[in-house]
Every structure is written in structure tokens, then in C-alpha cells.
Enzyme design. Structure first.
Site, PDB file in Angstrom:
ATOM      1  CE  LYS A 125      -4.528  -1.221   1.823  1.00  0.00           C
ATOM      2  NZ  LYS A 125      -5.583  -0.802   2.747  1.00  0.00           N
ATOM      3  CE  LYS A 208      -7.017  -8.629  -2.231  1.00  0.00           C
ATOM      4  NZ  LYS A 208      -7.060  -8.115  -0.859  1.00  0.00           N
ATOM      5  CE  LYS A 211     -12.721  -2.768   0.023  1.00  0.00           C
ATOM      6  NZ  LYS A 211     -13.734  -3.148   0.964  1.00  0.00           N
TER       7      LYS A 211
HETATM    8  P1  AMP Z   1     -10.923  -5.458   2.705  1.00  0.00           P
HETATM    9  O1  AMP Z   1     -11.817  -5.184   1.554  1.00  0.00           O
HETATM   10  O2  AMP Z   1      -9.466  -5.388   2.319  1.00  0.00           O
HETATM   11  O3  AMP Z   1     -11.273  -4.704   3.959  1.00  0.00           O
HETATM   12  O4  AMP Z   1     -11.139  -6.992   3.044  1.00  0.00           O
HETATM   13  C1  AMP Z   1     -12.211  -7.446   3.824  1.00  0.00           C
HETATM   14  C2  AMP Z   1     -12.228  -8.954   3.905  1.00  0.00           C
HETATM   15  O5  AMP Z   1     -12.470  -9.504   2.598  1.00  0.00           O
HETATM   16  C3  AMP Z   1     -10.917  -9.564   4.393  1.00  0.00           C
HETATM   17  O6  AMP Z   1     -11.209 -10.688   5.207  1.00  0.00           O
HETATM   18  C4  AMP Z   1     -10.247  -9.982   3.139  1.00  0.00           C
HETATM   19  O7  AMP Z   1      -9.329 -11.033   3.337  1.00  0.00           O
HETATM   20  C5  AMP Z   1     -11.445 -10.423   2.279  1.00  0.00           C
HETATM   21  N1  AMP Z   1     -11.140 -10.291   0.846  1.00  0.00           N
HETATM   22  C6  AMP Z   1     -10.922  -9.146   0.160  1.00  0.00           C
HETATM   23  N2  AMP Z   1     -10.669  -9.415  -1.140  1.00  0.00           N
HETATM   24  C7  AMP Z   1     -10.734 -10.781  -1.278  1.00  0.00           C
HETATM   25  C8  AMP Z   1     -10.566 -11.686  -2.369  1.00  0.00           C
HETATM   26  N3  AMP Z   1     -10.270 -11.250  -3.589  1.00  0.00           N
HETATM   27  N4  AMP Z   1     -10.720 -13.008  -2.128  1.00  0.00           N
HETATM   28  C9  AMP Z   1     -11.034 -13.458  -0.892  1.00  0.00           C
HETATM   29  N5  AMP Z   1     -11.189 -12.668   0.181  1.00  0.00           N
HETATM   30  C10 AMP Z   1     -11.048 -11.332   0.006  1.00  0.00           C
END
Ligand code: AMP
Ligand code: TRP
Length: 344
Positions: A125, A208, A211
Site C-alpha cells: 500500500k 487478487k 476494490k
Molecule cells: P478489505 O476489503 O481489504 O477490507 O477486506 C475485507 C475482507 O475480505 C478480508 O477478510 C479480506 O481477506 C477479504 N477479501 C478481500 N478481497 C478478497 C478476495 N479477492 N478473495 C477473498 N477474500 C477477500
């Protein structure tokens, strides 16, 4: 101090689940399959479940204030629309429970600079100009450890990318217990299970789904309508070979493997089982099946999210009562922590 003498140790819950998602943009299929769908699965009588909109974490990179406020409520609407019931789970917004930041400060003093420097998410990041990253981004994992340990949570369902942060949470708990010679913070168990812990981009099976990725075609958003979901799946990158009968045939075909894993996660089956069914089919046939399945599961969620967002007052009310319940658990644990470190 004797832990047995505290109120906290008298809790009747055997297992407490905590997890959080950042309101730093809309929710993706990756968040849904890797996190929220599994949050819903853990919402059962043997667990006390606490799910958090981690807005303080989102603030570690610049957020437009109006968008942050909107995204925080929309994320809460997404939790509820996907099946989290405010009567069964405690739903909170991190900034409304000040104990999170209070415990985080103590953990900033426990964690070491070197530990933070090793965090791959910080390196990713912060990018090349890490000197210019916010101090909040650097100590982000100490706040995450506080989120979890403030409730003495035992289980933390997350996607694969959070593994290193959970190891650091364990290191902070162990160092605190060791430094103060007390068995106070539990070692929370990461729950990184199933085939959906790493959903990949629809445009590049080695990245991955995220967003923050510039191309909207790389992801399915929880707010996409049926036509958009079908369009994105139709355009998803694949290869010219038909689908194999067994998973071993997918080892070096990341895009194909990703679509099979998404299908498996949406239909609650194993990828092996899915391939028994769809092996031999062309991608155009399989993509049609996948689009139908994704639309059937996601469109009712996005419709319900929209309905919930038309009554912001109700969402605020749910978050407010969640904060109250959360504080009744967090406050004695923080108090006890203060006593342990000498703030009596
Ligand atoms: P974040 O959007 O980074 O706050 O992620 C929130 C949750 O979603 C966390 O538990 C991440 O590990 C999960 N997560 C985000 N992107 C993915 C993805 N592409 N595949 C699986 N889990 C995800
Ligand atoms: N860091 C997590 C992410 O980016 C979000 C998060 C914050 C979290 N606090 C947490 C996840 C506590 C689990 C438990 O996805």
C-alpha cells in the site's frame, strides 16, 4: 493480578468471533465469498459474533468525508442484506467504540517497529514512497490486533491476505502476556478456510480481485445489476481449452481455476465436485451457468442493500445499538488492561 477474579473470565460464551471490513469502496465478490458469506455461516448459537465496519482503518489512506460516511453505512447494509442479523450478531462501526483506539495505543507500545516493517500489506500500500505514507498505515496492524483482542475473540474469519496480520496479533498478545507475566489475551485462531479465501481478478488470474483495482471489469461489485454481472462474466479472461474433468488439469490455468472456484463457492460445493459436473464443457457454456448462479445469489443482496440504504436512520440505529452492546463487552476488558499496565 489474578485473572480468575475478574468479571471478564466469567463470560459464558465459549467462542467469540470478530472480523472487520474496510469501508474504503464498494463490496466485491471477493469480500462476499472470502469474508461476508463466511461471517454468515458462523452466525450460530455456539458463537457470539461481532462484525465491524473498520472506518478507522480505511482512514489510513485518504478518504473523501462524504464517501467515507456513505460507504460505512452501505457496508453495514451489505452485512445485513447478505444475512447478518442484528439480533444475532453485534454489528458495529469501529469509530463508535472508542475502546478500539484506546487499546490500540497500548499495543503501539507493545509492538516493535521491525514487526510493522515486515508487513507485506504496508509495503504494497505504501509503494515506493513509503516515507510519505501515513503513520496510521504503518501501525494499522496494532489497531487490528486491538479490534480482535478487545473482545478476547477466539475466531477470526478472514481472506488469505490477512494471515500475516493475524500472526502479528498473536505476537502482540504473547508479548503483552509475557511482559506483564499474565495470561490475559487469548491467541485468536485465524479462520481461513474453504475455496474462496482468494478470489482472483476476472482479467488476470494471478492478481487478487480488489476494490482498488482501476479496471471495473476485473471485479464483480455487490451493487452490479444482472446485466452487468452477466457482461463481466462473459468478458472474463479464459483460455481456449475446454474444462477438465479433474482439478489437476487446472493447475496452470489461473483464470479457469478462478471461475471454477467462484462457481464452487457460490454453490457451496467443492471445485472437484463442480468439475465432475461441468468437465468437458466449453467456457461459453460454463460462463452462462456461472452468470445465472451469480445473478441468483447476488441480485437479491444488492436489491436489499438498496432498500436498506433508503432508510439511513434505521442503519444508524442498528449501529448505535451494536456499539452499546460491544462497549459492554469491551469496556471491562480495557479496564482490566489498564489495571495490568498500571493505570489504576
Ligand atoms: P478489505 O476489503 O481489504 O477490507 O477486506 C475485507 C475482507 O475480505 C478480508 O477478510 C479480506 O481477506 C477479504 N477479501 C478481500 N478481497 C478478497 C478476495 N479477492 N478473495 C477473498 N477474500 C477477500
Ligand atoms: N485489515 C482487514 C482487511 O483489510 C480488516 C480488519 C480490520 C480486520 N480489523 C480487523 C479483519 C479485525 C479481521 C479482524 O481486510
Amino acid at each position: 493480578m489474578n485473572r480468575e477474579s475478574s468479571n471478564v473470565s466469567k463470560t459464558t460464551f465459549t467462542s467469540r468471533v470478530f472480523s472487520g471490513i474496510q469501508p474504503s469502496g464498494g463490496l466485491t465478490l471477493g469480500n462476499y465469498l472470502g469474508a461476508i458469506k463466511r461471517f454468515v455461516a458462523m452466525q450460530k448459537p455456539e458463537f457470539e459474533t461481532i462484525y465491524c465496519v473498520v472506518d478507522l482503518h480505511a482512514l489510513t489512506v485518504w478518504q473523501n468525508p462524504q464517501e467515507l460516511a456513505h460507504n460505512s453505512r452501505e457496508l453495514c447494509a451489505g452485512f445485513i442484506a447478505a444475512g447478518l442479523d442484528p439480533n444475532k450478531s453485534i454489528l458495529i462501526r469501529q469509530s463508535q467504540v472508542p475502546e478500539h483506539t484506546q487499546l490500540a495505543w497500548i499495543f503501539n507500545c507493545i509492538a516493535r517497529v521491525g514487526w510493522m516493517q515486515r508487513m507485506t500489506q504496508f509495503k504494497d500500500k505504501a509503494g515506493k514512497n513509503s516515507q510519505n505514507a501515513s503513520l496510521g498505515l504503518f501501525c494499522y496492524p496494532a489497531l487490528m490486533a486491538a479490534d480482535i483482542l478487545l473482545y478476547h475473540a477466539t475466531h477470526v474469519p478472514v481472506g488469505d491476505d490477512q494471515k500475516q496480520h493475524l500472526e502479528l496479533t498473536r505476537d502482540i498478545a504473547s508479548k503483552f502476556n509475557h511482559d506483564y507475566q499474565i495470561d490475559f489475551f487469548p491467541i485468536a485462531k485465524p479462520v481461513i478456510e474453504g475455496d474462496a479465501t482468494r478470489i482472483m481478478s476476472l482479467r488476470d488470474g494471478t492478481k487478487k480481485m480488489s476494490k482498488s483495482e482501476p479496471s471495473d471489469m476485473s471485479r464483480i461489485n455487490l451493487t452490479d445489476d444482472a446485466d452487468m454481472i452477466a457482461h463481466k462474466i462473459r468478458k472474463a479472461k479464459t483460455d481456449p481449452e475446454p474444462l477438465p474433468m479433474e482439478i489437476v488439469g487446472l493447475e496452470n490455468r489461473p483464470e479457469a481455476l478462478n471461475l471454477v472456484q467462484i462457481y464452487a463457492a457460490l454453490s457451496d460445493q467443492s471445485p472437484e465436485f463442480v468439475l465432475q459436473d461441468v468437465g468437458g464443457k466449453t467456457f461459453s457454456e460454463f460462463k452462462k451457468m456461472l452468470a445465472d448462479l451469480a445473478i441468483a445469489e447476488l441480485v437479491p443482496i444488492s436489491t436489499e442493500m438498496k432498500r436498506l440504504m433508503s432508510d439511513i436512520g434505521e442503519i444508524d440505529h442498528i449501529l448505535c445499538s451494536g456499539a452499546e452492546k460491544a462497549r459492554s463487552i469491551a469496556s471491562p476488558i480495557l479496564q482490566e488492561t489498564y489495571e495490568i499496565v498500571g493505570m489504576t
